[in-house]
Design a protein around this motif. Structure first.
Motif, PDB file in Angstrom:
ATOM      1  N   ALA A 158      81.976  -0.368   5.807  1.00 32.89           N
ATOM      2  CA  ALA A 158      80.806  -1.048   6.363  1.00 32.89           C
ATOM      3  C   ALA A 158      80.740  -2.488   5.885  1.00 32.89           C
ATOM      4  CB  ALA A 158      79.534  -0.300   5.967  1.00 32.89           C
ATOM      5  N   MET A 159      81.071  -2.715   4.616  1.00 32.19           N
ATOM      6  CA  MET A 159      81.056  -4.077   4.094  1.00 32.19           C
ATOM      7  C   MET A 159      82.105  -4.943   4.793  1.00 32.19           C
ATOM      8  SD  MET A 159      81.527  -5.529   0.180  1.00 32.19           S
ATOM      9  CE  MET A 159      80.356  -4.385  -0.526  1.00 32.19           C
ATOM     10  N   PHE A 160      83.308  -4.386   4.961  1.00 29.85           N
ATOM     11  CA  PHE A 160      84.361  -5.136   5.641  1.00 29.85           C
ATOM     12  C   PHE A 160      83.954  -5.464   7.075  1.00 29.85           C
ATOM     13  CE2 PHE A 160      88.007  -5.474   8.421  1.00 29.85           C
ATOM     14  CZ  PHE A 160      88.823  -6.372   7.744  1.00 29.85           C
ATOM     15  N   ASP A 161      83.392  -4.480   7.767  1.00 27.84           N
ATOM     16  CA  ASP A 161      83.027  -4.686   9.174  1.00 27.84           C
ATOM     17  C   ASP A 161      81.993  -5.810   9.327  1.00 27.84           C
ATOM     18  OD1 ASP A 161      84.768  -2.715   9.941  1.00 27.84           O
ATOM     19  OD2 ASP A 161      83.239  -1.160  10.198  1.00 27.84           O
ATOM     20  N   ILE A 162      81.005  -5.855   8.428  1.00 26.08           N
ATOM     21  CA  ILE A 162      79.985  -6.904   8.507  1.00 26.08           C
ATOM     22  C   ILE A 162      80.596  -8.268   8.198  1.00 26.08           C
ATOM     23  CG2 ILE A 162      77.882  -7.798   7.434  1.00 26.08           C
ATOM     24  CD1 ILE A 162      77.011  -4.854   7.051  1.00 26.08           C
ATOM     25  N   ALA A 163      81.393  -8.330   7.132  1.00 23.12           N
ATOM     26  CA  ALA A 163      82.021  -9.599   6.758  1.00 23.12           C
ATOM     27  C   ALA A 163      82.948 -10.109   7.856  1.00 23.12           C
ATOM     28  CB  ALA A 163      82.793  -9.433   5.453  1.00 23.12           C
ATOM     29  N   VAL A 171      74.048 -17.845   6.834  1.00 23.54           N
ATOM     30  CA  VAL A 171      73.865 -16.980   5.659  1.00 23.54           C
ATOM     31  C   VAL A 171      73.469 -15.586   6.127  1.00 23.54           C
ATOM     32  CG1 VAL A 171      72.670 -16.675   3.468  1.00 23.54           C
ATOM     33  CG2 VAL A 171      73.144 -18.994   4.322  1.00 23.54           C
ATOM     34  N   ILE A 172      74.364 -14.624   5.921  1.00 25.52           N
ATOM     35  CA  ILE A 172      74.137 -13.248   6.357  1.00 25.52           C
ATOM     36  C   ILE A 172      73.631 -12.446   5.174  1.00 25.52           C
ATOM     37  CG2 ILE A 172      75.194 -11.148   7.280  1.00 25.52           C
ATOM     38  CD1 ILE A 172      76.717 -14.607   7.884  1.00 25.52           C
ATOM     39  N   ALA A 173      72.376 -12.046   5.234  1.00 24.44           N
ATOM     40  CA  ALA A 173      71.756 -11.271   4.168  1.00 24.44           C
ATOM     41  C   ALA A 173      71.978  -9.782   4.412  1.00 24.44           C
ATOM     42  CB  ALA A 173      70.263 -11.566   4.096  1.00 24.44           C
ATOM     43  N   THR A 174      72.282  -9.030   3.355  1.00 22.43           N
ATOM     44  CA  THR A 174      72.441  -7.578   3.474  1.00 22.43           C
ATOM     45  C   THR A 174      71.731  -6.895   2.321  1.00 22.43           C
ATOM     46  OG1 THR A 174      74.473  -7.353   2.132  1.00 22.43           O
ATOM     47  CG2 THR A 174      74.741  -7.939   4.459  1.00 22.43           C
ATOM     48  N   ASP A 175      71.259  -5.688   2.597  1.00 19.47           N
ATOM     49  CA  ASP A 175      70.661  -4.867   1.544  1.00 19.47           C
ATOM     50  C   ASP A 175      70.662  -3.418   1.987  1.00 19.47           C
ATOM     51  OD1 ASP A 175      68.789  -3.863  -0.614  1.00 19.47           O
ATOM     52  OD2 ASP A 175      68.711  -6.005  -1.024  1.00 19.47           O
ATOM     53  N   LEU A 176      70.410  -2.539   1.010  1.00 20.83           N
ATOM     54  CA  LEU A 176      70.432  -1.097   1.282  1.00 20.83           C
ATOM     55  C   LEU A 176      69.289  -0.688   2.211  1.00 20.83           C
ATOM     56  CD1 LEU A 176      71.850   1.590   0.561  1.00 20.83           C
ATOM     57  CD2 LEU A 176      70.295   1.776  -1.386  1.00 20.83           C
ATOM     58  N   LYS A 177      68.146  -1.387   2.074  1.00 21.08           N
ATOM     59  CA  LYS A 177      66.984  -1.097   2.897  1.00 21.08           C
ATOM     60  C   LYS A 177      66.457  -2.393   3.490  1.00 21.08           C
ATOM     61  CE  LYS A 177      65.564   2.861   0.065  1.00 21.08           C
ATOM     62  NZ  LYS A 177      64.492   3.430  -0.801  1.00 21.08           N
ATOM     63  N   SER A 178      65.765  -2.273   4.602  1.00 16.42           N
ATOM     64  CA  SER A 178      65.130  -3.428   5.208  1.00 16.42           C
ATOM     65  C   SER A 178      63.680  -3.495   4.742  1.00 16.42           C
ATOM     66  CB  SER A 178      65.179  -3.332   6.730  1.00 16.42           C
ATOM     67  OG  SER A 178      64.632  -4.489   7.320  1.00 16.42           O
ATOM     68  N   ILE A 205      63.305 -12.986   4.685  1.00 18.28           N
ATOM     69  CA  ILE A 205      64.769 -12.942   4.758  1.00 18.28           C
ATOM     70  C   ILE A 205      65.239 -12.220   6.016  1.00 18.28           C
ATOM     71  CG2 ILE A 205      66.775 -11.784   3.721  1.00 18.28           C
ATOM     72  CD1 ILE A 205      65.733 -12.652   1.031  1.00 18.28           C
ATOM     73  N   THR A 206      64.562 -11.145   6.373  1.00 17.71           N
ATOM     74  CA  THR A 206      64.984 -10.366   7.532  1.00 17.71           C
ATOM     75  C   THR A 206      64.576 -11.026   8.846  1.00 17.71           C
ATOM     76  OG1 THR A 206      62.959  -9.016   7.524  1.00 17.71           O
ATOM     77  CG2 THR A 206      64.809  -8.234   6.201  1.00 17.71           C
ATOM     78  N   GLU A 250      71.645  -7.516   7.826  1.00 15.61           N
ATOM     79  CA  GLU A 250      72.312  -6.250   8.113  1.00 15.61           C
ATOM     80  C   GLU A 250      72.043  -5.257   6.989  1.00 15.61           C
ATOM     81  OE1 GLU A 250      74.285  -5.480  10.724  1.00 15.61           O
ATOM     82  OE2 GLU A 250      74.767  -7.435  11.632  1.00 15.61           O
ATOM     83  N   LEU A 251      71.829  -4.001   7.359  1.00 12.62           N
ATOM     84  CA  LEU A 251      71.738  -2.938   6.364  1.00 12.62           C
ATOM     85  C   LEU A 251      73.126  -2.655   5.813  1.00 12.62           C
ATOM     86  CD1 LEU A 251      69.295  -0.459   8.150  1.00 12.62           C
ATOM     87  CD2 LEU A 251      68.790  -1.899   6.158  1.00 12.62           C
TER      88      LEU A 251
END
Length: 322
Positions: A58-63, A30-37, A42-43, A49-50
């Motif tokens: 950026a979303m495509f690259d992380i996925a 489970v890869i959690a992402t958000d605008l800020k850490s 969770i982190t 990932e930010l």
């Protein structure tokens, strides 16, 4: 679901959903992402990932980096905040959704995003609101949600993308503080009961709205995502609910545990206006029929657990434990 990307992971739903998903599917899955850490479990407990969801690359690259097969898109502004900042709400809520759908299409992912009772409006039938009915919301948040339901339907019919979603009522949680929603009074009232023994509601008495305890919401997401696709007719807009309550009903239940609790009112015209445009109660028959939805918590069970859990949190804070 095997490898899951969650946007808005530090938000109202995300903070609890990520931990639940990691418990069920494995922390590394489970890869959690958000605008800020933030200094949050969770982190620390799995991949984080930010991510600004308005940045499609950026979303495509992380996925792509994590080779995910499921995208759960939660990043959004909630109802009251969206009404204060409608342009930001449109750009974030709709721009982020479009990017998440495109990433899912390109990578062949299963996709989930929540809708809301905010997708209904003042001309929608108020009592036992049907699954399929008129949707003419008069708030930016509602417009976003209706648009999102239609956009997800479009991606399913146009591209065969396995899109799914739930129309959530107000969600009540002891884990996550309120985040700018109209139904947040129903969270605040429990916090105030434990910390102060009293609460001033910005929503008027006799204003009934649907609510759900967060554990039921998390189970509903997982159950829907694991359901047989061939059984789903509505896909992106299932009505779900556990109870229909007003501030007085919640206060009365709290007084069963805390007899001295007091409730008064200072009405917020903006949020009251939003609340009055929403249903009093909704019909969840389609969710029950198509994938077996069933809420476990009613108002009494939820209130008992909320007060116990918030009491425990208060003791931890007193001892300096976070």
């Amino acid at each position: 679901m095997q490898k899951i990307l969650v946007t808005g992971a530090l938000g109202q739903i995300g903070t609890e959903l990520v931990m639940k998903l990691r418990e069920v599917y494995g922390a590394d899955q489970v890869i959690a992402t958000d605008l800020k850490s933030s200094a949050h479990e969770i982190t620390r407990s799995g991949p984080f990932e930010l991510l600004d969801v308005t940045n499609d690359k950026a979303m495509f690259d992380i996925a792509n980096k994590y080779q995910v097969d499921t995208v759960i898109h939660l990043a959004a502004l909630l109802s009251a905040t969206a009404e204060e900042k409608p342009l930001l709400a449109w750009n974030l809520n709709m721009g982020g959704l479009m990017n998440a759908l495109e990433v899912s299409r390109e990578l062949g992912c299963q996709f989930f995003t929540p809708s809301s009772i905010g997708a209904f409006g003042p001309t929608t039938p108020k009592d036992n609101t049907p699954q399929d009915t008129i949707q003419r919301p008069n708030t930016m948040y509602g417009v976003n949600k209706v648009s999102g339901e239609l956009l997800c339907d479009y991606y399913f019919h146009k591209y065969g993308l396995d899109t799914r979603g739930l129309r959530f009522p107000g969600l009540i949680s002891y884990m996550t503080p309120p985040g700018g929603g109209t139904t947040d009074y129903a969270v605040e009232i429990y916090y105030a009961a434990v910390t102060a023994g009293k609460y001033t509601s910005y929503i008027a008495k006799d204003t009934n709205m649907d609510m759900m305890y967060m554990p039921d919401a998390l189970e509903a997401i997982i159950d829907l995502m694991e359901a047989d696709s061939s059984r789903l007719s509505h896909r992106n807009s299932f009505n779900v609910t556990a109870m229909s309550v007003d501030p007085e009903a919640i206060a009365a239940e709290i007084r069963k545990q805390m007899p001295d609790f007091t409730l008064d009112y200072q009405i917020d015209p903006v949020r009251q206006g939003i609340a009055e445009s929403w249903p009093h109660s909704i019909d969840a028959t389609a969710a029950k029929t198509e994938w077996g939805f069933k809420a476990q918590y009613d108002l009494e069970a939820m209130t008992k657990d909320m007060l116990v859990q918030l009491g425990k949190k208060g003791e931890l804070f007193k001892r300096g434990v976070s």
